[in-house]
Each structure stands twice: as structure tokens, then as C-alpha cells.
Design an enzyme around this catalytic site. Structure first.
Site, mmCIF file in Angstrom:
data_model
loop_
_atom_site.group_PDB
_atom_site.id
_atom_site.type_symbol
_atom_site.label_atom_id
_atom_site.label_comp_id
_atom_site.label_asym_id
_atom_site.label_seq_id
_atom_site.Cartn_x
_atom_site.Cartn_y
_atom_site.Cartn_z
ATOM 1 N N TYR A 7 -8.554 26.959 -24.649
ATOM 2 C CA TYR A 7 -8.552 28.377 -25.006
ATOM 3 C C TYR A 7 -9.995 28.737 -25.350
ATOM 4 C CZ TYR A 7 -7.615 32.729 -27.521
ATOM 5 O OH TYR A 7 -7.629 34.034 -27.945
ATOM 6 N N ASP B 138 -6.759 29.769 -20.757
ATOM 7 C CA ASP B 138 -7.326 31.105 -20.848
ATOM 8 C C ASP B 138 -8.836 30.949 -21.004
ATOM 9 O OD1 ASP B 138 -8.203 33.614 -21.499
ATOM 10 O OD2 ASP B 138 -6.849 33.904 -23.198
#
Length: 280
Positions: free
Chosen positions: A132, A173
């Protein structure tokens, strides 16, 4: 992964934007996981601390990385096969130090490394790295951290390959739309967090270091394929989105990809899951 013959693995990645919220929604998280039928599933932005949830997923080993700050960031991996070893974001910091980042850069990475941003799992034939990436934030307030992180993360992935001789699959992400095709409104977002020249440049450096964007490699001209939509302005209904979630693989195994997918039919978060089938 445990025997000598290669096999096709089904992999998935999903930024859940708060796992506790997803667990309360319908269809249930377990139903979604069952439907994805992934051998390995990486989650981002779990936003919880150890012990806050008990998730019973029969047949899966669970690896978690929690942020020190409550209700923030965090990653997790669910895998049918037990990993040989696991590393977290402190290893990204170490790789950045070994790669020669400045003290100021390392200080920024050190803060990001407390935010539960990486679960790196070693298997017999490859590494699976769930990430992330830090958001550059409004007015690019955290851009310096982001730039330092991107350099350290790139060094980390390369160090895994150098140390073990195993290729890397990294997903998650990455908080950047690489090219104009990767978001609905590129012109009005130029310079904004997630589409700044600096972030796009660092993502290009990562690919140039020996990694393939599997979805774009399979769909070079496909427009309107997005993985994140703002909760505002009916963005998802109008498909005014961004493709900021990726499966990247070492160039050496890019030809083993069987299929890639963006599961925009699955709700529960402002992101949708993405998938990869690859022979390893």
C-alpha cells in the site's frame, strides 16, 4: 509451489478501505473471497489493529501488517500455501539504506515503514509482495515521503531477486495512474496526487528496473478500465475512475501470465479487486 512442476496460480488484490466496514456489508467478505477463489489474496488499507477482527477463512494462512497509528493503512495476505518466510516494511527501509538513500530520505521512509504497508511472502519459486504505497496527499503535501518510498521500494524488490534468485510478483494500491489512459480525466488531474509528473516518473522507473504492468501489457489500448472511483459525484456509476491498483511481475516471468482482470462488478470499497493468473 511445493513440487517441481509449475502450475497456474490465481492471484487477487483488493484495497478494502477499511476491512471492518467491508465485513458488515452484503455480500459478505467471505463470500467475495470465495468467489475470487484466489490461491493468494493481498489486501490493502485494512485500517485495523491486531486482535480487532477474527476472520475465519478455512484453507488460508494469514499474514498481517498493522500500522502503529490506529485505524490507518495496513496490509494483509491470505494464502493457501504457507510461505517460507515473511518480510515487512522495515525491510524496505533497510533496502533503501543499502541503496544509498540520504539520511533525510531514510527518515521519511522510516515513518512510512511504521504504517503496515508491506507483506512480502517468499515461496519456493517466487516472492509475492503486497504493498500500500503512501499517498502524496492534497497539495502534494507528502510528495517527499512518496519519492523516498518509491526509491526504497524499488530497491527492496530488486534486493529480493538478487538475494534469492526468485522472481517477484508485487500487487496492491500503488496510488498512481501511470499514463493518461489510466484515468478518466487526465487533463484536469495533471499535477494532482496520484497523477503528478513526479509520481508517474517514479512508477516508470520501477517498470524500467525490470517489472511489467501485467494488465496494460495484455490490454495496451483499453480505455475505461479503472480500479478506484471517488465516493463523490457518482464517480463509480459514471465510471469516472482511476487505475491505481496493479499486478507487476518481474520481466523474466511476464510471458507466463495467462490472464489479468479488473473486477469492477465487486463492490464494498471505493476500489475493486484486480486479478492475475500466472504459471509459476
Amino acid at each position: 509451489m511445493t513440487n517441481t512442476a509449475s502450475r497456474t496460480l490465481k492471484l487477487a488484490s483488493w484495497n478494502v478501505n477499511g476491512l471492518r466496514a467491508v465485513l458488515k456489508k452484503d455480500p459478505s467478505f467471505t463470500d467475495i473471497v470465495s468467489g475470487l477463489d484466489a490461491d493468494i489474496l493481498g489486501l490493502q488499507e485494512t485500517k485495523l489493529q491486531e486482535g480487532q477482527v477474527e476472520i475465519d477463512l478455512p484453507g488460508y494462512h494469514q499474514v498481517w501488517s498493522y500500522a502503529e497509528r490506529k485505524g490507518y493503512s495496513g496490509t494483509a495476505v491470505f494464502t493457501r500455501e504457507e510461505p517460507l518466510s515473511v518480510r515487512h516494511a522495515d525491510a524496505v527501509l533497510a533496502a533503501g539504506r543499502a541503496a544509498g538513500l540520504t539520511d533525510d530520505q531514510l527518515e521519511l521512509v522510516a515513518v512510512a515503514a511504521t504504517e503496515g504497508r508491506v507483506c512480502a511472502l517468499e515461496f519456493e519459486r517466487f516472492w509475492f509482495v503486497d504493498v500500500y504505497t503512501p499517498n502524496a496527499q492534497g497539495e502534494l503535501a507528502r510528495l517527499d515521503t512518496r519519492m523516498a518510498w518509491d526509491d526504497a521500494y524499488r530497491a527492496f524488490l530488486l534486493s529480493l531477486e538478487d538475494e534469492t534468485g526468485k522472481p517477484v510478483v508485487t500487487c496492491g494500491d500503488f496510488n498512481v495512474a501511470h499514463n493518461e489512459i489510466d484515468l478518466k480525466n487526465p487533463k484536469s488531474n495533471r499535477g494532482n496526487a496520484g497523477f503528478s509528473d513526479e509520481e508517474r516518473g517514479k512508477f516508470g522507473e520501477l517498470l524500467d528496473a525490470g517489472y511489467t504492468d501485467t494488465f496494460r501489457a495484455a490490454n495496451p489500448d483499453l480505455e475505461g478500465a479503472y480500479s478506484w472511483w471517488s465516493y463523490r459525484f457518482n464517480a463509480r456509476k459514471n465510471n469516472a475512475g482511476w487505475r491505481i491498483d496493479y499486478f507487476l511481475v518481474s520481466d523474466s516471468i511476464a510471458d507466463r501470465v495467462h490472464s489479468t482482470g479488473i473486477r469492477s462488478d465487486i463492490f464494498g470499497s471505493d476500489h475493486c479487486p484486480i486479478t492475475l493468473e500466472i504459471e509459476l
